[in-house]
Design a protein around this motif. Sequence first.
Motif, short mmCIF file in Angstrom:
data_model
loop_
_atom_site.label_atom_id
_atom_site.label_comp_id
_atom_site.label_asym_id
_atom_site.label_seq_id
_atom_site.Cartn_x
_atom_site.Cartn_y
_atom_site.Cartn_z
N LYS A 339 0.84 -1.20 0.00
CA LYS A 339 0.00 0.00 0.00
C LYS A 339 0.88 1.25 0.00
N PRO A 340 0.35 2.36 -0.51
CA PRO A 340 1.11 3.62 -0.45
C PRO A 340 1.30 4.10 0.99
N VAL A 341 2.29 4.97 1.17
CA VAL A 341 2.54 5.53 2.50
C VAL A 341 1.54 6.66 2.76
N CYS A 342 0.91 6.64 3.93
CA CYS A 342 -0.04 7.72 4.27
C CYS A 342 0.71 9.06 4.34
N ASP A 344 0.22 11.51 6.39
CA ASP A 344 0.47 11.93 7.77
C ASP A 344 1.05 10.76 8.58
N PRO A 345 2.26 10.95 9.16
CA PRO A 345 2.83 9.85 9.96
C PRO A 345 2.00 9.51 11.20
N PHE A 346 1.14 10.44 11.59
CA PHE A 346 0.25 10.20 12.74
C PHE A 346 -1.16 9.86 12.25
N THR A 347 -1.29 8.81 11.48
CA THR A 347 -2.60 8.38 10.99
C THR A 347 -3.03 7.16 11.80
N THR A 348 -4.24 7.21 12.34
CA THR A 348 -4.70 6.07 13.14
C THR A 348 -4.95 4.86 12.23
N GLU A 349 -5.04 3.71 12.85
CA GLU A 349 -5.31 2.48 12.09
C GLU A 349 -6.61 2.61 11.30
N CYS A 357 -3.82 3.09 3.03
CA CYS A 357 -2.39 3.37 3.12
C CYS A 357 -1.87 2.88 4.46
N TRP A 358 -0.55 2.84 4.64
CA TRP A 358 0.05 2.64 5.96
C TRP A 358 1.00 3.80 6.25
N PRO A 359 0.97 4.32 7.48
CA PRO A 359 1.91 5.40 7.82
C PRO A 359 3.34 4.86 7.88
N VAL A 360 4.30 5.77 7.84
CA VAL A 360 5.71 5.35 7.98
C VAL A 360 5.92 4.67 9.34
N SER A 361 6.99 3.89 9.42
CA SER A 361 7.34 3.21 10.66
C SER A 361 7.66 4.22 11.75
N GLU A 362 7.35 3.83 12.99
CA GLU A 362 7.74 4.69 14.11
C GLU A 362 9.26 4.88 14.10
N VAL A 363 10.00 3.81 13.90
CA VAL A 363 11.47 3.88 13.82
C VAL A 363 11.88 3.37 12.44
N ALA A 364 12.62 4.18 11.69
CA ALA A 364 12.96 3.81 10.32
C ALA A 364 14.08 2.76 10.27
#
Length: 398
Positions: A339-342, A344-349, A357-364
């Motif tokens: 899926k594309p990256v959301c 906003d990194p702070f996107t709820t499930e 989409c899925w947000p970026v990882s908390e830790v890259a």
Amino acid sequence: MRKKNFAFAVAVLIVFCAQPLIAQELTPEEQLGKLIFFDQSLSIRNNQSCAACHAPNVGWTGPIPGVNKAGAVYFGSVRTRFGNRKPPASAYAGDSPVLYQEADRTWVGGMFWDGRATGWTLGDPLAEQAQGPFLNPLEQALPAANYVVDRVCASKYSDLFKSVCGDDICDDVPAAYECIARSIAAYERSSEVSQFGSKYDAYLAGQATLTEQEALGLELFEGKAMCSACHISTGERPLFTDFTYDNLGVPRNPQNPFYFEPEWNPDGLLWVDAGLGGFLKSAGYPPEVYDLEWGKQKVPTLRNVDKRPGRGFVKAYGHNGYFKSLKTIVNFYNTRDVKPVCLDPFTTEKDAMAQGCWPVSEVAANVNTDELGDLGLTPEEEDAIVAFMTTLSDGFIP
Ligand code: HEC
Ligand code: HEC
């Protein structure tokens, strides 16, 4: 004849009722651990026991659906203070070894998502863990070990405490605090907490058959979806963890209350949970050691992962409780890199599912791209894996 039948029924009833009692009879040490585990007076406001965040009816994790639905992080005895992680199950943790590094630079064992209850002091990570919550200001918040010991020594079960830990135990705070912790660990390892009483256990023992869907789920779990590479499902009493650490690339949970606690978290929204790497850094290891572990969290057991009081009851999954259902976490394993990256990194499930989409990882750093992210599972296959995980709940009656 009717009388005979009645007597027979009573006899059957007695045998039937006595069965679980016999199976669950605790040793005095385990019984003591149980009393301590459920004792609310061992907190600063006399309002919180271990069970507040590790309740049996939800598989020894957080019992409040409204909390699980949002931040998934629990408040402490002081109700305005929150921790920063979701409570993992306190059951089935007793076999986690003392934290060590294998020759291939893999860290194994310890307790907590980040391994910081290493077992290096008491030789038992589970007992060492049990010394933490009483004194954690964000949990039970007592000021020092002697407060815990004094309260246990003044409790209704102080005689049991003395008979298990020694007549003069109340005069020796360090020994008493250690004995309290070891009793809790004994209870957590007991057959009342770590029951091995799921449908899957019965299946392994040849006493139950899986439905077609559950069997497909198991096949995928151990095959195409590679789940058992970390959540080990084979062996006599599989624990569904290998006690290692991994960064799955779980997104931030925007509802984590820790972001909004400046007193405990000066970094605010910039805070990231570094997991094992963060612990190793704080323990004084050099960057060449902790950099490799940055963002890795402990592989949790999957036993009781679906245990809940009712169908609509929401549980949270992952170290920060980002996921609200087994279906969505399986979908994440399946599609994280598809899926594309959301934006906003702070996107709820919920929003991420709606936006596709899925947000970026908390830790890259150190995100695992070998074993997850693009599993090629169909929706039916995802459902089958979820169905398999529902067979891991204790309380199954063959
Ligand atoms: C306010 C909620 C809260 C209370 C009270 C609490 N815990 Fe926990 N527990 C947590 C959280 C959150 C974690 C994970 C913390 C972390 O990894 O940093 C945790 C982790 C654990 C673990 C580690 C499991 C694993 O696999 O690593 C065990 C065992 C445990 N708790 C047992 C206890 C016991 C015993 C008590 C009482 C002495 C207790 N907890 C009190 C919230 C709580
Ligand atoms: C590379 C190791 C690895 C693989 C492979 C793996 N997991 Fe996990 N699993 C983890 C780790 C590590 C976590 C905790 C991650 C976090 O919270 O950041 C986790 C968390 C979970 C949780 C949340 C449990 C809880 O109590 O919060 C579930 C459910 C789960 N995994 C199921 C699965 C399934 C199903 C598969 C296969 C599709 C799978 N896992 C594959 C390592 C793995």
